[in-house]
Design a protein around this motif. Structure first.
Motif, PDB file in Angstrom:
ATOM      1  N   GLN A 121       0.812  -1.208   0.000  1.00 39.13           N
ATOM      2  CA  GLN A 121       0.000   0.000   0.000  1.00 39.13           C
ATOM      3  C   GLN A 121       0.851   1.265   0.000  1.00 39.13           C
ATOM      4  N   TRP A 122       1.969   1.247   0.766  1.00 40.07           N
ATOM      5  CA  TRP A 122       2.880   2.398   0.732  1.00 40.07           C
ATOM      6  C   TRP A 122       3.451   2.584  -0.675  1.00 40.07           C
ATOM      7  N   LEU A 123       3.805   1.457  -1.319  1.00 41.49           N
ATOM      8  CA  LEU A 123       4.331   1.513  -2.690  1.00 41.49           C
ATOM      9  C   LEU A 123       3.263   2.052  -3.642  1.00 41.49           C
ATOM     10  N   ALA A 124       2.031   1.576  -3.475  1.00 42.56           N
ATOM     11  CA  ALA A 124       0.922   2.017  -4.337  1.00 42.56           C
ATOM     12  C   ALA A 124       0.684   3.513  -4.193  1.00 42.56           C
ATOM     13  N   MET A 241     -13.780  -1.442  -6.657  1.00 42.09           N
ATOM     14  CA  MET A 241     -13.012  -1.440  -7.902  1.00 42.09           C
ATOM     15  C   MET A 241     -13.676  -0.578  -8.966  1.00 42.09           C
ATOM     16  N   PHE A 242     -14.997  -0.426  -8.898  1.00 44.86           N
ATOM     17  CA  PHE A 242     -15.706   0.377  -9.887  1.00 44.86           C
ATOM     18  C   PHE A 242     -15.418   1.869  -9.728  1.00 44.86           C
ATOM     19  N   LEU A 243     -14.901   2.281  -8.557  1.00 43.45           N
ATOM     20  CA  LEU A 243     -14.552   3.681  -8.355  1.00 43.45           C
ATOM     21  C   LEU A 243     -13.419   4.113  -9.281  1.00 43.45           C
ATOM     22  N   VAL A 278      -5.496   0.891  -8.024  1.00 44.95           N
ATOM     23  CA  VAL A 278      -5.874  -0.516  -8.132  1.00 44.95           C
ATOM     24  C   VAL A 278      -4.972  -1.381  -7.254  1.00 44.95           C
ATOM     25  N   LEU A 279      -3.669  -1.107  -7.288  1.00 42.92           N
ATOM     26  CA  LEU A 279      -2.719  -1.839  -6.464  1.00 42.92           C
ATOM     27  C   LEU A 279      -3.003  -1.624  -4.982  1.00 42.92           C
ATOM     28  N   PHE A 280      -3.382  -0.402  -4.635  1.00 42.45           N
ATOM     29  CA  PHE A 280      -3.644  -0.074  -3.231  1.00 42.45           C
ATOM     30  C   PHE A 280      -4.880  -0.781  -2.703  1.00 42.45           C
ATOM     31  N   THR A 281      -5.950  -0.838  -3.509  1.00 41.88           N
ATOM     32  CA  THR A 281      -7.215  -1.397  -3.042  1.00 41.88           C
ATOM     33  C   THR A 281      -7.310  -2.913  -3.231  1.00 41.88           C
ATOM     34  N   LYS A 282      -6.356  -3.500  -3.938  1.00 40.66           N
ATOM     35  CA  LYS A 282      -6.382  -4.933  -4.179  1.00 40.66           C
ATOM     36  C   LYS A 282      -6.153  -5.698  -2.884  1.00 40.66           C
ATOM     37  N   LYS A 283      -6.979  -6.714  -2.669  1.00 39.43           N
ATOM     38  CA  LYS A 283      -6.857  -7.542  -1.473  1.00 39.43           C
ATOM     39  C   LYS A 283      -5.863  -8.679  -1.700  1.00 39.43           C
TER      40      LYS A 283
END
Length: 283
Positions: A121-124, A241-243, A278-283
C-alpha cells in the motif's frame, strides 16, 4: 449478478459526471452558495428516504459530535474546496485527483485509528502520487512548484475527505450510512446558515438548474442509493473497484460537454495514478 455491476457502473458515471456538472455551476455562484444549495436540496430528498428505510430520523446524543464533524468536513469543507478548485482548474484534473481519496482515508485512519498499512500500500501510494504529479505538471516534474492552484485546492479537498471518513467511521457506530449521510447534510447546511446573507446567484439559466439538480439528486441521493445496493449485493471490495472508472467518466463527459482535452503526458499520468489505486485497493 451482471445487473448489479451495471448499477455500480452507473454509480461511477454519476460520480464522474459530478465534477463536470459542478464546473458548469461555478461561474454562477460562490463555492459557499453552491454548497448550501446542493446540500439543502439533497437533504430535502434524503428525508423521506431515511424515514422510510429507518422508520425514524431520531437523533441520538451519543453520536452527535461525529455527525457534526462529518457535516463540517465532508459537506461544508470538501464541497467548498472542490468548487473553489473548479474555479481554477479543469473537471478532468479534479476527477483524477479525487482518485486519491482511498489513500487519504487510509492515511487518516493510520494516524487516528492506528490502522496498519502494508508495504504494498505504501508503494501504491508512491506510484499514484508520481502519476498525479506527472498529470498536474503535464509530464514536466521540474515544474512541480508551479502547478495550477486549482489542483492544490483539490488536493486539500481530498485530505479533508480522509478526515470526513474517519469521522464517519465513528458516527456509524450508532447510525447507518444512510442516516449518517442525512444528518451530516443537515449539520452542514445549518453550519452554512450564518453565511446566507453573503450568498448570491447570477445569470441563472437552464443549464445551471439542470447541473444543480444533477449534483444534488443524481450525484448525491441517487448515486448513494445505487452504491449501497451494489455494496450489499457484490461486497465492498468488488464495488470499490468500480470507483476506478470515475476519472474516466469525468474525462469523457468533460470532453463532450466542456471540450476539455488531455495531453499524452496526462494520459500516462492518469494510467499510472489509476494503476496505483488498483494496487492499493487490491486484497
Amino acid at each position: 449478478m451482471s445487473k448489479y455491476y451495471m448499477l455500480l457502473l452507473l454509480t461511477s458515471a454519476l460520480w464522474g459526471g459530478n465534477f463536470v456538472a459542478s464546473k458548469l455551476l461555478v461561474p454562477h455562484a460562490s463555492p459557499l452558495s453552491l454548497t448550501f444549495m446542493r446540500w439543502t436540496i439533497a437533504v430535502l430528498f434524503l428525508f423521506p428516504i431515511v424515514l422510510k428505510k429507518e422508520r425514524s430520523v431520531r437523533l441520538q446524543k451519543r453520536g452527535i459530535i461525529p455527525l457534526i464533524a462529518m457535516g463540517m468536513t465532508g459537506v461544508v469543507l470538501f464541497n467548498v474546496l472542490m468548487f473553489q478548485a473548479l474555479r481554477y482548474t479543469s473537471a478532468d484534473h479534479v476527477g483524477l485527483i479525487s482518485t486519491l481519496n482511498p489513500m487519504a482515508i487510509a492515511l487518516v485512519a493510520y494516524v487516528v485509528y492506528r490502522e496498519k498499512l502494508t508495504m504494498r500500500q505504501w508503494l501504491a501510494m508512491t506510484v499514484s502520487l508520481i502519476g498525479v504529479l506527472l498529470f498536474m505538471t503535464h509530464g514536466q516534474l521540474h515544474r512541480v512548484l508551479h502547478v495550477n492552484i486549482g489542483d492544490v485546492w483539490m488536493i486539500a479537498a481530498v485530505i479533508v475527505w480522509g478526515i470526513y471518513s474517519a469521522c464517519a467511521k465513528a458516527a456509524m457506530k450508532w447510525y447507518s450510512p444512510l442516516a449518517a449521510t442525512f444528518w451530516s447534510g443537515v449539520f452542514g447546511v445549518v453550519g452554512l446558515l450564518p453565511f446566507v446573507s453573503s450568498f448570491s446567484v447570477h445569470h441563472v439559466n437552464v443549464s445551471f438548474l439542470l447541473a444543480l439538480i444533477y449534483t444534488s439528486i443524481g450525484a448525491t441521493v441517487l448515486a448513494m442509493f445505487l452504491w449501497n445496493v451494489g455494496v450489499k449485493q457484490v461486497g465492498a471490495t468488488t464495488a470499490g473497484m468500480f470507483l476506478n472508472f470515475n476519472p474516466l467518466f469525468t474525462a469523457l463527459f468533460a470532453y463532450i460537454l466542456l471540450h476539455e482535452t488531455l495531453t499524452v503526458a496526462q494520459w500516462i499520468g492518469s494510467f499510472i495514478t489509476i494503476s496505483g489505486v488498483v494496487l492499493f485497493t487490491k486484497k
